[in-house]
Design a protein around this motif. Structure first.
Motif, PDB file in Angstrom:
ATOM      1  N   TYR A 115     -23.651 -30.460   6.990  1.00  0.00           N
ATOM      2  CA  TYR A 115     -22.245 -29.332   7.240  1.00  0.00           C
ATOM      3  C   TYR A 115     -22.543 -29.178   8.333  1.00  0.00           C
ATOM      4  O   TYR A 115     -22.121 -27.320   8.150  1.00  0.00           O
ATOM      5  N   PHE A 154     -16.514 -33.193   2.845  1.00  0.00           N
ATOM      6  CA  PHE A 154     -15.443 -32.192   3.219  1.00  0.00           C
ATOM      7  C   PHE A 154     -14.330 -30.760   3.893  1.00  0.00           C
ATOM      8  O   PHE A 154     -14.277 -29.877   3.597  1.00  0.00           O
ATOM      9  N   ARG A 171     -13.608 -28.360  -6.599  1.00  0.00           N
ATOM     10  CA  ARG A 171     -13.062 -29.853  -5.670  1.00  0.00           C
ATOM     11  C   ARG A 171     -12.689 -30.862  -6.852  1.00  0.00           C
ATOM     12  O   ARG A 171     -12.627 -30.466  -8.396  1.00  0.00           O
ATOM     13  N   ASN A 212     -16.117 -38.802  -2.116  1.00  0.00           N
ATOM     14  CA  ASN A 212     -17.005 -37.706  -2.576  1.00  0.00           C
ATOM     15  C   ASN A 212     -17.268 -37.762  -3.932  1.00  0.00           C
ATOM     16  O   ASN A 212     -16.971 -37.681  -4.887  1.00  0.00           O
ATOM     17  N   GLU A 213     -18.200 -38.856  -4.510  1.00  0.00           N
ATOM     18  CA  GLU A 213     -18.520 -38.962  -5.482  1.00  0.00           C
ATOM     19  C   GLU A 213     -17.159 -39.469  -6.285  1.00  0.00           C
ATOM     20  O   GLU A 213     -17.157 -38.441  -7.995  1.00  0.00           O
ATOM     21  N   ASN A 225     -21.142 -42.808  -2.455  1.00  0.00           N
ATOM     22  CA  ASN A 225     -21.614 -42.630  -3.553  1.00  0.00           C
ATOM     23  C   ASN A 225     -21.994 -41.842  -4.663  1.00  0.00           C
ATOM     24  O   ASN A 225     -20.551 -41.457  -4.977  1.00  0.00           O
ATOM     25  N   ASP A 261     -26.612 -40.889  -5.849  1.00  0.00           N
ATOM     26  CA  ASP A 261     -26.710 -40.036  -5.878  1.00  0.00           C
ATOM     27  C   ASP A 261     -28.280 -39.329  -6.041  1.00  0.00           C
ATOM     28  O   ASP A 261     -27.401 -39.505  -7.633  1.00  0.00           O
ATOM     29  N   TYR A 263     -30.837 -36.656  -8.139  1.00  0.00           N
ATOM     30  CA  TYR A 263     -30.793 -36.069  -8.561  1.00  0.00           C
ATOM     31  C   TYR A 263     -32.307 -35.858  -9.458  1.00  0.00           C
ATOM     32  O   TYR A 263     -31.880 -35.183 -11.396  1.00  0.00           O
ATOM     33  N   GLU A 309     -27.345 -38.763  -1.621  1.00  0.00           N
ATOM     34  CA  GLU A 309     -27.927 -37.719  -0.894  1.00  0.00           C
ATOM     35  C   GLU A 309     -29.815 -37.985  -2.364  1.00  0.00           C
ATOM     36  O   GLU A 309     -28.970 -38.505  -3.479  1.00  0.00           O
ATOM     37  N   TRP A 368     -26.231 -23.865  -9.067  1.00  0.00           N
ATOM     38  CA  TRP A 368     -24.766 -23.783  -9.194  1.00  0.00           C
ATOM     39  C   TRP A 368     -24.439 -22.038  -9.307  1.00  0.00           C
ATOM     40  O   TRP A 368     -25.889 -21.577 -10.630  1.00  0.00           O
ATOM     41  N   PHE A 423     -30.357 -34.436   0.098  1.00  0.00           N
ATOM     42  CA  PHE A 423     -29.454 -33.185   0.006  1.00  0.00           C
ATOM     43  C   PHE A 423     -30.583 -31.635   0.418  1.00  0.00           C
ATOM     44  O   PHE A 423     -31.155 -31.714  -0.533  1.00  0.00           O
ATOM     45  N   GLU A 476     -23.001 -23.236  -4.648  1.00  0.00           N
ATOM     46  CA  GLU A 476     -23.780 -24.335  -4.367  1.00  0.00           C
ATOM     47  C   GLU A 476     -25.064 -22.939  -3.926  1.00  0.00           C
ATOM     48  O   GLU A 476     -26.061 -23.334  -3.433  1.00  0.00           O
ATOM     49  N   TRP A 509     -28.945 -24.294  -4.165  1.00  0.00           N
ATOM     50  CA  TRP A 509     -28.754 -25.872  -5.081  1.00  0.00           C
ATOM     51  C   TRP A 509     -29.620 -25.871  -3.470  1.00  0.00           C
ATOM     52  O   TRP A 509     -28.367 -25.864  -1.888  1.00  0.00           O
TER      53      TRP A 509
END
Ligand code: GAL
Length: 706
Positions: free
Chosen positions: A23, A52, A118, A156-157, A258, A280, A282, A322, A330, A362, A372, A375
């Protein structure tokens, strides 16, 4: 990366490649060059950026600063880092949602979701389409030209965080959708069963998606139609984005998105819009405070293999956009422990074992601000060297060895599949009688296949699925298809005639494609396939003893919901119920059709039951392994590595062994292999350290020690 990357909707790379989410807008630009340099030193070759960052490109309406990422792009190019560029539509800017509140999504009461998180927009507002398209076109014109841009991620997602949409534009678009589909209100009323409780519509404008009702119950047939509509709306929104980018795309650039989320038909999305899917991943969710039951017991992070099997059903070779590289959390939820030494490598190998040739972590550095803050990425807040970065170096060395051994492009090898389809997934999600049954049986079969070391695929029906597509599998498990159309039953019949086996569980075939229950004997179109009639059925209530079936003298659980059976037309009784008022009546019936078999089991499938089916039907475990501890996963990828002069193919078999425990594990081998990571010949057995992963190549294919 290879230029011709588009084949069979799979990612097509020459190497197993590592990347990272970055980012630039989160950091002082003075850090960029050093970040890129250190990425390269750790084996990172690709960054994904901008998903984003709408504000950076259009800080105020119509005021464009499209080149905001140029200085970063130039540094990336100099550093030899490739870029996946994103369309930033997952986070509309505040100026946009304030001026055009119609772009906001709303809950079932019609209350809009506001700015601050978001994914607060809807897919159907014409204003959002207009503003998104305008920005995406400018981004495509500008950024496709960079030689290091290898592809695009859309949004995104899609459908993450929220997968239902009730803004005024959604209700309006739903009306249009059903109008085109059903043509007349009479047709719509009939198929939606609106005669019940006086729901009959006399004007299209009376039709709505879900709204708040007493008890919050809505017409179930319209709910199914509503989910089909959401999928359609999401695909249309992404198609608009892809169509906007494609004219500017070079032949070597791809379009993907994704993640996998509810209410979206990915079997349509990928061929219609994308070149392949990325996921993604996780696995550490399994250790968080709010873990889901399917991840419990000894499945935990191994449950990611369930999700990865789903990804493979969309694109057999795919990317991980990711991949977890630190604890997730979070500020308000989902706090997770730090991955233990070895776990990041294990999870990477797990993804690769299932077909990932690209793994993007990620994220590069943990963000010190925002939701985050807990995260974690590869780097901590401090930006100092750490254990995870050291582990990344090891992963890079290992992925290079996998590439050298020719793994890229190899496909996960499975001879068994669990059939699934979106109609049943979506109808089941609304159905307290059927829905939970499917979830539990999927879990039972997953655990059973995993622990018996029998590789399996998920196979999702597409509208154009034919028996030919299914013939790659020896047997198919279709646990509880409440909706089973005549067409699909015919495809299965053809598959069985050619030698395939199909296993159904209770509650099969009693609904039609609208989720209605037609007047016909149960199990509908599965009746002929299995030579069976359902004479009675019952949910197992709190006062019922656990139900069993006796199969060749062996007791197997027949949990949750029982169909009491009777054989007909060639059906043969294999097991009977034990207990309850139907004690001694048929619980399992099979029928021979052509060269194949249809099985109907009048219960759900827990792990024990599914394991019994695996053993009794002689389903084959991974070859070359004798004794594999239950806690170790065995997965195989295969590809043709050579075609000899006489035309015979030499198949490369890459056997992954994954140890999810903190204990050492030993796997006994029946054939000699080469350990890809040590380049040593292994015979007899192989040791796996805690959280260890090895990849063994069958010596028949590449030769020992080569
Ligand atoms: C993903 C998302 C990322 C980040 C990550 C960690 O779902 O795409 O943007 O939020 O989760 O929460």
């Amino acid at each position: 990366m290879k230029r011709e990357h588009l084949k069979n909707r799979c990612l097509d790379l020459e190497q197993v490649t590592l990347g990272v989410c970055y980012y630039p807008e989160h950091w002082d630009s003075g850090l960029w060059a050093d970040d890129l340099k250190r990425m390269k030193e750790h084996g990172i070759e690709v960054v994904r950026i901008a998903e984003f960052a709408w504000n950076k490109f259009e800080p105020r309406e119509g005021e464009f600063t499209i080149g905001w990422f140029d200085p970063f792009m130039e540094l990336a190019e100099e550093a030899g880092i490739k870029v996946i560029f994103c369309t930033p539509t997952a986070t509309p800017p505040a100026w946009l949602t304030e001026k055009y509140p119609e772009v906001l999504n709303a809950d079932a009461d019609g209350h809009p979701y506001h700015h601050g998180m978001r994914r607060h927009y809807n897919y159907t507002s014409s204003k959002y389409w207009e503003l998104s398209r305008r920005l995406i076109q400018k981004l495509a014109v500008h950024y496709c030209g960079y030689s290091n841009v290898i592809g695009w991620q859309l949004d995104n997602e899609i459908n993450c965080e929220i997968c239902e949409f009730y803004a005024p534009s959604d209700h309006k678009a739903f009306r249009q959708y059903v109008k085109e589909k059903y043509k007349t209100l009479d047709q719509f009323n009939e198929k939606m069963g609106t005669v019940f409780w006086n729901q009959t519509y006399s004007d299209w404008d009376e039709i709505f998606l879900r709204r708040h009702t007493p008890g919050n119950l809505n017409n179930p047939h319209m709910q199914l139609e509503g989910k089909r509509f959401i999928s359609h709306a999401a695909i249309s929104f992404l198609k608009m984005q892809a169509d906007t980018i494609r004219p500017y795309l070079r032949g070597d650039q791809f379009i993907t998105t994704n993640g996998i989320f509810p209410n979206l038909d990915y079997q349509k999305l990928v061929p219609d819009v994308l070149d392949f899917i990325t996921y993604d991943n996780y696995p550490n969710f399994s250790f968080s405070m709010d873990a889901n039951p399917r991840r419990e017991g000894n499945m935990r992070d191994r449950n990611s293999s369930f999700n990865l099997a789903r990804v493979r059903s969309i694109s057999p070779v795919f990317g991980i956009m990711e991949q977890q590289s630190g604890p997730g959390g979070w500020n308000m939820r989902m706090n997770q422990p730090m991955p233990k030494p070895g776990q990041m490598r294990l999870w990477t190998m797990q993804a690769i074992a299932h077909g990932a040739d690209y793994v993007g972590y990620f994220r590069w550095r943990t963000c010190g601000v925002g939701t985050e803050i807990y995260w974690h990425g590869l780097n901590d807040y401090s930006n100092e060297p750490n254990r995870r970065l050291e582990e990344l170096k090891q992963i890079h060395e290992d992925t290079q060895k996998l590439s050298k051994a020719g793994l890229a492009g190899a496909r996960y090898a499975a001879e068994y599949a669990i059939l699934r389809d979106y109609d049943n997934d979506w109808d089941g999600a609304e159905d307290k009688m059927y829905g939970p049954l499917e979830e539990k049986s999927l879990d039972g079969w997953f655990r059973a296949f995993q622990k018996e070391h029998v590789p399996f695929d998920f196979f999702y029906w597409r509208d154009d699925t034919e028996a030919e597509d299914l013939k790659a599998y020896r047997a198919l498990i279709y646990p509880h298809p409440a909706i089973l159309t005549q067409h699909r039953a015919q495809v299965l019949q053809e598959y069985m005639e050619a030698g395939g086996t199909v296993i159904f569980g209770s509650r099969t075939g009693y609904k039609d494609e609208y989720g209605r229950c037609p007047m016909r004997p149960m199990p509908g179109f599965a009746k002929e396939l299995c030579g069976v009639r359902v004479t009675d059925y019952t949910l197992l209530g709190p006062d019922d003893d656990p139900e069993y079936a006796i199969w060749d003298g062996e007791e197997i659980p027949a949990p949750w919901f029982n169909d009491i059976l009777e054989p007909e037309d060639g059906g043969e009784v294999l097991a009977v119920f034990c207990g309850n008022y139907y004690d001694g009546q048929p619980a399992l019936i099979r029928k021979n059709t052509g060269k194949g078999w249809g099985y109907y089991f009048g219960g759900g499938f827990d792990e024990h039951t599914a394991r019994t089916f695996i053993r009794k039907l002689n389903m084959k475990a991974v070859e070359g392994l004798a004794d594999v501890p239950e806690d170790v996963e065995a997965a195989v990828r295969e590809k043709t590595v050579m075609i000899k002069e006489d035309g015979t193919e030499v198949i490369g078999r890459y056997v992954f062994l994954l140890n999810y425990t903190k204990k050492e594990q030993t796997v006994t081998l029946t054939a000699p292999f080469t350990n890809v990571f040590t380049n040593e010949c292994v015979e007899g057995s192989v040791e796996l350290p805690p959280y260890g992963a090895v990849c063994l190549v069958h010596t028949l294919s590449v030769g020992c020690g080569e």
